[in-house]
Design a protein around this motif. Structure first.
Motif: not given
Length: 216
Positions: A15-16, A21-24, A110-112, A149-151
């Motif tokens: 999921t998005l 969460h991973f990016l953070k 903007d990934w955030e 939503m799915p990545m």
């Protein structure tokens, strides 16, 4: 102790929310081994203490499998179901309203806040006839629903928009290069003058490059 791990088979199973969460975590972790452990924890749903009991070779294989999924360039996912609701990709991007365009242009890189851009591109389907469908009118404040939503939908829609730029003629591409750095006000004026598609693609080229997504 036996540990059962289910590794996602495709981007539809990620999921998005998990990816954000991973990016953070990635921003604050320098140790590669620990980052691998967090990757497994986040995307495989395994508690960190359990991940730490896995063999190093097993963790490396799992991370390799996950990494290869994110390196794929999926075809546009037009539909997906979320919480029992069918979502569809915007069937007529040429018909974007000014408000939709502004939000898509503002948040696509903007990934955030990228769920705000996804809320422009994907909306509940309200009517369908064979391959044709109508989506719900754009409404502010519904973007949080798309965090799950799915990545595959997220990445495939980004690559789809990028490929629109790749399909342009050489002359158009040169124009896009000159268009970099234009202000949002100019974007709005161009929309009113009928040049919105060109300006939109120019913005996508820049934001996708900023996102460091492989375009090869």
């Amino acid at each position: 102790m036996k540990i059962d791990i289910t590794v996602p088979n495709n981007l539809n199973e990620i999921t998005l929310r998990q990816y954000k969460h991973f990016l953070k975590i990635q921003k604050n972790v320098d140790d590669e081994k620990f980052l691998n452990a967090k990757i497994i924890e986040i995307f495989c749903g395994v508690k960190l203490p359990h991940v730490m009991r896995l063999k190093v070779t097993d963790t490396e294989l799992i991370v390799k499998t996950l990494t290869e999924m994110f390196e794929q360039k999926p075809r546009l996912l037009k539909h997906f179901k979320l919480n029992g609701v069918s979502y569809g990709f915007h069937p007529q991007l040429d018909d974007l309203t000014l408000g939709e365009y502004i939000d898509l242009d503002t948040f696509i890189g903007d990934w955030e806040n990228i769920e705000k851009a996804m809320a422009v591109l994907y909306r509940p389907v309200v009517n369908r006839l064979k391959d044709k469908y109508i989506i719900e009118e754009y409404k502010l404040g519904k973007d949080d629903l798309l965090l799950d939503m799915p990545m595959e939908a997220v990445l495939s829609s980004i690559f789809f928009l990028w490929n629109l730029g790749l399909d342009l003629s050489e002359a158009m591409m040169k124009y896009l290069e000159k268009a970099e750095g234009q202000t949002l006000t100019k974007h709005h004026n161009s929309l009113l003058n009928g040049d919105g598609t060109t300006q939109f693609l120019a913005s996508l080229v820049e934001t996708l490059q900023d996102m460091k997504i492989s375009l090869n």
